[in-house]
Design a protein around this motif. Structure first.
Motif, PDB file in Angstrom:
ATOM      1  N   LEU A 217       0.832  -1.203   0.000  1.00  0.00           N
ATOM      2  CA  LEU A 217       0.000   0.000   0.000  1.00  0.00           C
ATOM      3  C   LEU A 217       0.862   1.247   0.000  1.00  0.00           C
ATOM      4  O   LEU A 217       0.561   2.234  -0.685  1.00  0.00           O
ATOM      5  N   GLY A 218       1.963   1.212   0.755  1.00  0.00           N
ATOM      6  CA  GLY A 218       2.864   2.354   0.791  1.00  0.00           C
ATOM      7  C   GLY A 218       3.497   2.631  -0.555  1.00  0.00           C
ATOM      8  O   GLY A 218       3.647   3.799  -0.956  1.00  0.00           O
ATOM      9  N   ILE A 219       3.862   1.571  -1.286  1.00  0.00           N
ATOM     10  CA  ILE A 219       4.436   1.749  -2.621  1.00  0.00           C
ATOM     11  C   ILE A 219       3.441   2.438  -3.547  1.00  0.00           C
ATOM     12  O   ILE A 219       3.777   3.383  -4.273  1.00  0.00           O
ATOM     13  N   GLY A 227      -0.536   9.159  -9.035  1.00  0.00           N
ATOM     14  CA  GLY A 227      -0.597   7.919  -8.289  1.00  0.00           C
ATOM     15  C   GLY A 227      -1.597   6.930  -8.835  1.00  0.00           C
ATOM     16  O   GLY A 227      -1.622   6.628 -10.032  1.00  0.00           O
ATOM     17  N   PHE A 228      -2.434   6.407  -7.978  1.00  0.00           N
ATOM     18  CA  PHE A 228      -3.405   5.376  -8.349  1.00  0.00           C
ATOM     19  C   PHE A 228      -4.325   5.869  -9.459  1.00  0.00           C
ATOM     20  O   PHE A 228      -4.667   5.124 -10.387  1.00  0.00           O
ATOM     21  N   THR A 229      -4.727   7.122  -9.393  1.00  0.00           N
ATOM     22  CA  THR A 229      -5.622   7.672 -10.414  1.00  0.00           C
ATOM     23  C   THR A 229      -4.985   7.589 -11.794  1.00  0.00           C
ATOM     24  O   THR A 229      -5.651   7.280 -12.792  1.00  0.00           O
ATOM     25  N   LEU A 328       5.934  -5.409 -10.567  1.00  0.00           N
ATOM     26  CA  LEU A 328       5.735  -4.123  -9.891  1.00  0.00           C
ATOM     27  C   LEU A 328       6.874  -3.840  -8.916  1.00  0.00           C
ATOM     28  O   LEU A 328       7.377  -2.707  -8.840  1.00  0.00           O
ATOM     29  N   MET A 329       7.268  -4.863  -8.169  1.00  0.00           N
ATOM     30  CA  MET A 329       8.374  -4.670  -7.227  1.00  0.00           C
ATOM     31  C   MET A 329       9.677  -4.393  -7.961  1.00  0.00           C
ATOM     32  O   MET A 329      10.493  -3.566  -7.530  1.00  0.00           O
ATOM     33  N   GLY A 330       9.893  -5.059  -9.101  1.00  0.00           N
ATOM     34  CA  GLY A 330      11.096  -4.823  -9.875  1.00  0.00           C
ATOM     35  C   GLY A 330      11.136  -3.420 -10.437  1.00  0.00           C
ATOM     36  O   GLY A 330      12.185  -2.751 -10.410  1.00  0.00           O
ATOM     37  N   THR A 331      10.001  -2.945 -10.926  1.00  0.00           N
ATOM     38  CA  THR A 331       9.941  -1.591 -11.462  1.00  0.00           C
ATOM     39  C   THR A 331      10.169  -0.559 -10.368  1.00  0.00           C
ATOM     40  O   THR A 331      10.875   0.441 -10.566  1.00  0.00           O
ATOM     41  N   TYR A 332       9.597  -0.802  -9.206  1.00  0.00           N
ATOM     42  CA  TYR A 332       9.818   0.092  -8.057  1.00  0.00           C
ATOM     43  C   TYR A 332      11.304   0.184  -7.733  1.00  0.00           C
ATOM     44  O   TYR A 332      11.866   1.271  -7.561  1.00  0.00           O
ATOM     45  N   GLY A 337      13.380   3.292  -6.100  1.00  0.00           N
ATOM     46  CA  GLY A 337      12.765   2.925  -4.830  1.00  0.00           C
ATOM     47  C   GLY A 337      13.652   2.089  -3.931  1.00  0.00           C
ATOM     48  O   GLY A 337      13.414   1.983  -2.734  1.00  0.00           O
ATOM     49  N   GLY A 338      14.674   1.445  -4.513  1.00  0.00           N
ATOM     50  CA  GLY A 338      15.541   0.597  -3.711  1.00  0.00           C
ATOM     51  C   GLY A 338      14.986  -0.798  -3.547  1.00  0.00           C
ATOM     52  O   GLY A 338      13.889  -1.118  -4.012  1.00  0.00           O
ATOM     53  N   THR A 339      15.741  -1.641  -2.872  1.00  0.00           N
ATOM     54  CA  THR A 339      15.375  -3.055  -2.743  1.00  0.00           C
ATOM     55  C   THR A 339      14.838  -3.444  -1.362  1.00  0.00           C
ATOM     56  O   THR A 339      14.400  -4.572  -1.175  1.00  0.00           O
TER      57      THR A 339
END
Length: 605
Positions: A217-219, A227-229, A328-332, A337-339
């Motif tokens: 949720l924080g990501i 953002g979500f929109t 999504l985590m990889g793109t972040y 965004g860091g690991t």
């Protein structure tokens, strides 16, 4: 390992990020802790008899049970497969949070009388109830169906874990290597700790899963450019059909899925085993009150994750969509965004997978060792021999699951649907058998056979669904008609008179075993208002009543109809809480009246 702000644009190419030593260290420490819990249980001689090894001597508190059930229900398939299905289906997969809460409603109907009868008649497993209430034929058939459903869920965890490990490691670890390591850890901590160790581990895993969801949720909350929109607008541009009202066939399937989980999840043998292990009624009530908001929050967040994925990575093929969460985590990670956050989220998904796999293989081994080996093959077997047979079963099931998971032929969501088609045919033995003394063994056997043949027949003629309704639901309906109709048309028998005595205690709690003091309750399933509430919820959760104008965009770019469904979801969660409120002690003047199958005016509202 920066966790600063970053920009996540729509229409990016899917990419992965190797999480490096962060995820390796976090996972190693966590797995070592899980094994240590199992070792501690074994060293302290916890689980040295079958009652404790398989049900923790019915001593688990509500926090452990609530988190354990959450961790077992929201498995790796939920964290990986359900966002993937949201990606493919769009907003219509709001059915996901709906059916997760529906599983709690079904458990509110089945668990209270099962737990009360378990304390009165000293049941260690749900199959003890089935054989006592019916006969060995019903026990054998129900056991096979429950083994089927639980083993399929076991396989799902290996597939989810394989996908996650391969992507999170940047391809360094293969799908097959991840599943083998995963299997080895499960075998060690489950075989050592028994059900108590498994439940405690699952409770810890549940906490880590909640942390992971909050980080997800924080990501999403950190997304810039709207953002979500922004991601929702991307879906409107690239695949608007994912946000508009579903067609009539999809809505019928929506209802079918809700009913599938409503009556299917409470029949999971490992879920029933968790509830059978609770201390008392008060703890069971608190368990449901905790679970309702947790299930709602987590399921909605995972739905949002899938929808964001559809905006960020439009046009993924089915096999790619199964990896939308790792993408999504990889793109972040790759956009500043860091690991650290992706590693913690990955750890939570690993824990969710382990928790479900541990619980399922634990009860699968119980089903083979206690409910099949001891019950049908060697009734004189000692506790030690039964426990050793259970550990051998854990090894066999784990090895077989690894082999099957090496070449998955279905999507994770496909496995989810498959398991319920036949598991559901065991439900009438609980749904009707726990409340109605006139339900007879012969018709339960016939109903199971006819229900399974009906579902299989639909598959054989090449139709996955009939007017959008799952074959399992159709088989369950036919099954129920056979069970209830046949039982009542044939009147009272010696069996029903004996069963009346058994079920007299379905609403009575014996606080210190069958010889302790008794407290009589009104159960949720005995209240008309509970069933009326369920009817209202089922009416509202599918937007069949929505006009086309409700496709207009509202808050965050979501169509109006989705916000109406959000409201229905809140009502559904409140129904769970309401069920725990009406589930109360009987007034003093009624405690001398017959209980169980004999209903009084207060129980019926």
């Amino acid at each position: 390992m920066s966790t600063g702000s970053f920009v996540l644009q729509a229409g990016l190419e899917p990419e992965t990020a190797s999480l490096g030593w962060v995820i390796v260290v976090l996972t190693a420490v966590s797995l070592t802790a899980l094994i240590a819990i199992g070792w501690y249980s074994a060293k302290k001689n916890i689980g040295n008899n079958t009652a404790d090894f398989f049900s923790a001597s019915k001593s688990l508190g509500f926090v452990v049970i609530a988190l354990s059930v959450f961790a077992s229900v929201f498995s790796g398939s939920s964290f990986i497969g359900h966002p993937a299905e949201t990606y493919r289906s769009g907003a219509a997969f709001l059915v996901f949070p709906q059916f997760m809460i529906a599983g709690l409603i079904g458990a509110l109907i089945i668990a209270p009388p099962l737990i009360n009868l378990g304390r009165k008649w000293d049941y260690t497993s749900p199959i003890d109830y089935i054989e006592h209430r019916f006969d060995s034929r019903v026990a054998f058939l129900v056991l096979l169906l429950m083994i089927w459903g639980t083993f399929i869920q076991f396989i799902e965890q290996f597939i989810a874990m394989g996908y996650l490990g391969q992507v999170a490691s940047g391809g360094i670890l293969s799908y097959q290597v991840v599943t083998v390591v995963f299997a080895a850890v499960i075998f060690v901590y489950v075989a050592l700790g028994g059900f108590r160790g498994t439940a405690i581990v699952a409770g810890v895993q549940g906490l880590l899963m909640l942390l992971s969801v909050c980080l997800l949720l924080g990501i999403i909350g950190q997304l810039s450019n709207g953002g979500f929109t922004t991601q929702v607008q991307s879906v409107w541009q690239t695949a608007p059909e994912k946000l508009t009202l579903p067609n009539a066939s999809t809505m019928r399937g929506w209802y079918g899925l809700v009913l599938l989980i409503l009556f299917g999840v409470p029949t999971y043998i490992h879920i029933q085993q968790f509830y059978l292990s609770v201390k008392d009624t008060g703890d069971l009530q608190r368990t449901f009150r905790i679970q309702a908001p947790i299930f709602l929050f987590v399921a909605l967040i995972l739905w949002v994750v899938g929808l964001v994925g559809a905006g960020v990575f439009p046009g993924l093929v089915e096999s790619q969509s199964e990896r939308v969460v790792p993408y999504l985590m990889g793109t972040y990670a790759n956009t500043g965004g860091g690991t650290l956050f992706p590693s913690l989220i990955s750890l939570g998904i690993i824990m969710s997978t382990l928790s479900t796999a541990g619980a399922t293989v634990m009860v699968l081994s119980m089903a083979i060792a206690k409910d099949m080996y001891e019950r049908f093959l060697n009734p004189a077997a000692s506790d030690g021999r039964v426990i050793n047979a259970s550990r051998l079963s854990i090894a066999v099931f784990t090895a077989f699951a690894v082999v099957v998971a090496f070449t998955p032929g279905l999507t994770i969501w496909g496995w989810v649907q498959l398991k319920f088609e036949f598991l559901l045919q065991a439900t009438p033995a609980f749904l009707f058998g726990l409340y109605l003394h006139r339900i007879k063994s012969d018709f339960v056997v016939t109903g199971i056979v006819v229900g399974c043949l009906t579902a299989l027949g639909i598959y054989f003629v090449g139709n996955g669904e009939v007017y959008g309704i799952n074959p399992g639901i159709i088989g369950f309906a036919v099954n129920s008609v056979v069970v209830v109709g046949g039982s009542y048309l044939t009147g009272e028998t010696d069996e029903t008179r004996q069963t009346r005595e058994i079920l007299r205690y379905n609403a009575v709690e014996y606080q210190d075993g069958s010889d302790g003091s008794e407290v009589r309750y009104v159960l949720p399933g005995q209240k008309k208002s509970f069933w009326v509430g369920l009817g209202i919820v089922l009416t509202l959760i599918v937007p069949w009543y929505a006009p086309s104008s409700w496709n207009a965009q509202a808050l965050f770019g979501l169509p109006i109809w989705t916000w109406v469904i959000f409201g229905a979801l809140i009502l559904e969660a409140l129904l769970v809480v309401y069920g725990t409120v009406v589930w109360r002690k009987r007034p003093i003047e009624q405690t001398s009246a017959p209980v169980g199958v004999v209903r009084d005016s207060e129980a019926d509202d």
